[in-house]
Design a protein around this motif. Structure first.
Motif, short mmCIF file in Angstrom:
data_model
loop_
_atom_site.label_atom_id
_atom_site.label_comp_id
_atom_site.label_asym_id
_atom_site.label_seq_id
_atom_site.Cartn_x
_atom_site.Cartn_y
_atom_site.Cartn_z
N THR A 4 0.57 -1.11 -0.01
CA THR A 4 -0.23 -0.02 -0.02
C THR A 4 0.97 1.55 0.00
OG1 THR A 4 -1.57 -1.39 1.03
CG2 THR A 4 -2.02 1.19 1.73
N VAL A 5 0.17 1.97 -0.74
CA VAL A 5 1.10 3.22 -1.37
C VAL A 5 0.65 4.53 -1.41
CG1 VAL A 5 2.74 2.47 -2.59
CG2 VAL A 5 0.86 3.51 -3.87
N ARG A 6 0.68 5.74 -0.73
CA ARG A 6 0.27 7.11 -1.10
C ARG A 6 0.68 7.61 -1.74
NH1 ARG A 6 -3.54 8.06 3.43
NH2 ARG A 6 -3.16 7.07 5.03
N ILE A 7 -0.48 8.17 -2.50
CA ILE A 7 -0.35 8.90 -3.78
C ILE A 7 -0.91 10.64 -3.26
CG2 ILE A 7 -1.75 8.03 -5.33
CD1 ILE A 7 0.56 9.67 -7.52
N ASP A 8 -0.59 11.40 -3.90
CA ASP A 8 -1.10 12.61 -2.34
C ASP A 8 -1.66 12.75 -1.90
OD1 ASP A 8 0.49 14.15 -4.60
OD2 ASP A 8 -0.99 13.84 -6.29
N GLY A 28 -6.26 2.08 -11.75
CA GLY A 28 -7.27 3.06 -12.45
C GLY A 28 -6.43 4.81 -12.83
N ARG A 29 -5.57 4.35 -12.63
CA ARG A 29 -4.45 5.94 -12.66
C ARG A 29 -3.85 5.81 -14.28
NH1 ARG A 29 -3.30 10.05 -8.64
NH2 ARG A 29 -5.08 9.90 -6.84
N ARG A 30 -3.58 7.09 -14.54
CA ARG A 30 -3.34 7.13 -15.91
C ARG A 30 -2.26 8.41 -15.93
NH1 ARG A 30 -4.97 2.50 -15.81
NH2 ARG A 30 -6.10 1.97 -17.72
N SER A 31 -2.65 9.44 -15.08
CA SER A 31 -1.31 10.46 -15.69
C SER A 31 -1.44 10.64 -13.97
CB SER A 31 -1.86 11.24 -16.25
OG SER A 31 -3.04 12.20 -15.53
N TRP A 32 0.17 10.90 -13.62
CA TRP A 32 0.51 11.29 -11.88
C TRP A 32 1.65 12.69 -12.31
CZ3 TRP A 32 0.69 6.31 -14.05
CH2 TRP A 32 1.49 5.91 -13.74
N ARG A 33 1.68 13.47 -12.98
CA ARG A 33 2.80 14.71 -12.94
C ARG A 33 2.04 15.05 -14.36
NH1 ARG A 33 7.25 15.78 -16.51
NH2 ARG A 33 6.87 14.34 -18.09
N VAL A 56 9.04 10.05 -4.34
CA VAL A 56 9.12 9.37 -4.24
C VAL A 56 9.94 9.11 -2.27
CG1 VAL A 56 9.06 6.71 -3.62
CG2 VAL A 56 9.06 7.91 -5.35
N ASN A 57 9.08 9.57 -1.72
CA ASN A 57 9.66 9.49 -0.19
C ASN A 57 10.72 10.74 0.26
OD1 ASN A 57 7.97 7.36 1.27
ND2 ASN A 57 10.22 6.01 0.30
N GLY A 58 10.18 12.06 -0.48
CA GLY A 58 10.68 13.26 -0.39
C GLY A 58 12.06 13.30 -1.69
N VAL A 59 12.20 12.33 -2.78
CA VAL A 59 13.20 12.14 -3.55
C VAL A 59 12.79 12.50 -5.03
CG1 VAL A 59 14.81 10.26 -4.26
CG2 VAL A 59 14.84 10.30 -1.87
N PRO A 60 13.14 13.56 -5.36
CA PRO A 60 12.61 13.97 -6.53
C PRO A 60 12.90 13.12 -7.48
CG PRO A 60 13.99 15.38 -5.93
CD PRO A 60 13.48 14.66 -4.81
N GLY A 61 12.30 12.82 -9.02
CA GLY A 61 12.75 12.81 -10.53
C GLY A 61 12.96 11.29 -10.42
N VAL A 62 12.02 10.10 -9.50
CA VAL A 62 12.20 9.05 -9.42
C VAL A 62 11.33 8.59 -10.28
CG1 VAL A 62 11.50 6.80 -8.32
CG2 VAL A 62 12.16 8.79 -7.29
N ARG A 63 11.60 7.31 -11.63
CA ARG A 63 11.26 6.75 -12.72
C ARG A 63 9.99 6.02 -12.01
NH1 ARG A 63 16.23 7.76 -14.67
NH2 ARG A 63 16.75 8.76 -16.30
N ALA A 64 8.37 6.50 -12.17
CA ALA A 64 7.86 5.04 -11.83
C ALA A 64 7.97 3.75 -12.55
CB ALA A 64 6.03 6.04 -11.50
N CYS A 65 8.64 3.58 -13.46
CA CYS A 65 8.28 2.86 -14.14
C CYS A 65 9.25 2.25 -13.94
CB CYS A 65 8.19 3.22 -16.18
SG CYS A 65 9.85 3.64 -16.40
N GLN A 66 10.40 1.81 -13.24
CA GLN A 66 11.71 1.74 -13.15
C GLN A 66 11.13 0.84 -11.54
OE1 GLN A 66 13.86 0.02 -15.51
NE2 GLN A 66 11.94 1.07 -16.20
N THR A 76 4.55 11.94 -4.20
CA THR A 76 3.93 13.17 -5.08
C THR A 76 4.06 13.14 -5.88
OG1 THR A 76 5.64 14.19 -4.06
CG2 THR A 76 3.78 14.11 -2.56
N ARG A 77 2.72 14.26 -6.57
CA ARG A 77 2.85 14.24 -8.32
C ARG A 77 4.23 15.64 -8.07
NH1 ARG A 77 -1.60 14.08 -10.98
NH2 ARG A 77 -0.90 15.60 -12.68
N GLU A 78 4.50 15.54 -9.48
CA GLU A 78 5.62 16.45 -10.23
C GLU A 78 4.68 17.19 -11.20
OE1 GLU A 78 9.82 15.09 -10.59
OE2 GLU A 78 9.85 14.30 -8.85
#
Ligand code: FES
Length: 80
Positions: A4-8, A28-33, A56-66, A76-78
């Protein structure tokens, strides 16, 4: 096993071993940036385009696909 994660602030549950993008798409999300006013999510899916980046956890620029989703991740969204 699930993660379980939290997004925004919203709780989203996925399967253990899924990437963050996989968890979000399965929920069901298709976008998050946002980039130049356009919504972005997965484009290449292989870590090249950077369309999917999130913080992710305060670290920006994390590739969600990787990045494999870990239980308790705060995403959080960027906006770029
Ligand atoms: S979708 Fe292209 S880097 Fe993640």
């Amino acid at each position: 096993m699930s993660v379980t994660v939290r997004i925004d602030g919203e709780r989203v549950t996925g399967a253990d071993g899924q990437t963050i993008a996989g968890v979000l798409i399965a929920a069901g999300r298709r976008s998050w940036r946002s980039a130049d006013g356009a919504e972005r999510g997965v484009f290449c899916g292989i870590g090249v385009c950077q369309d999917c980046v999130v913080t992710v956890n305060g670290v920006p620029g994390v590739r969600a696909c990787q990045r494999t989703a870990c239980d308790g991740d705060e995403i959080t969204r960027e906006v770029r």
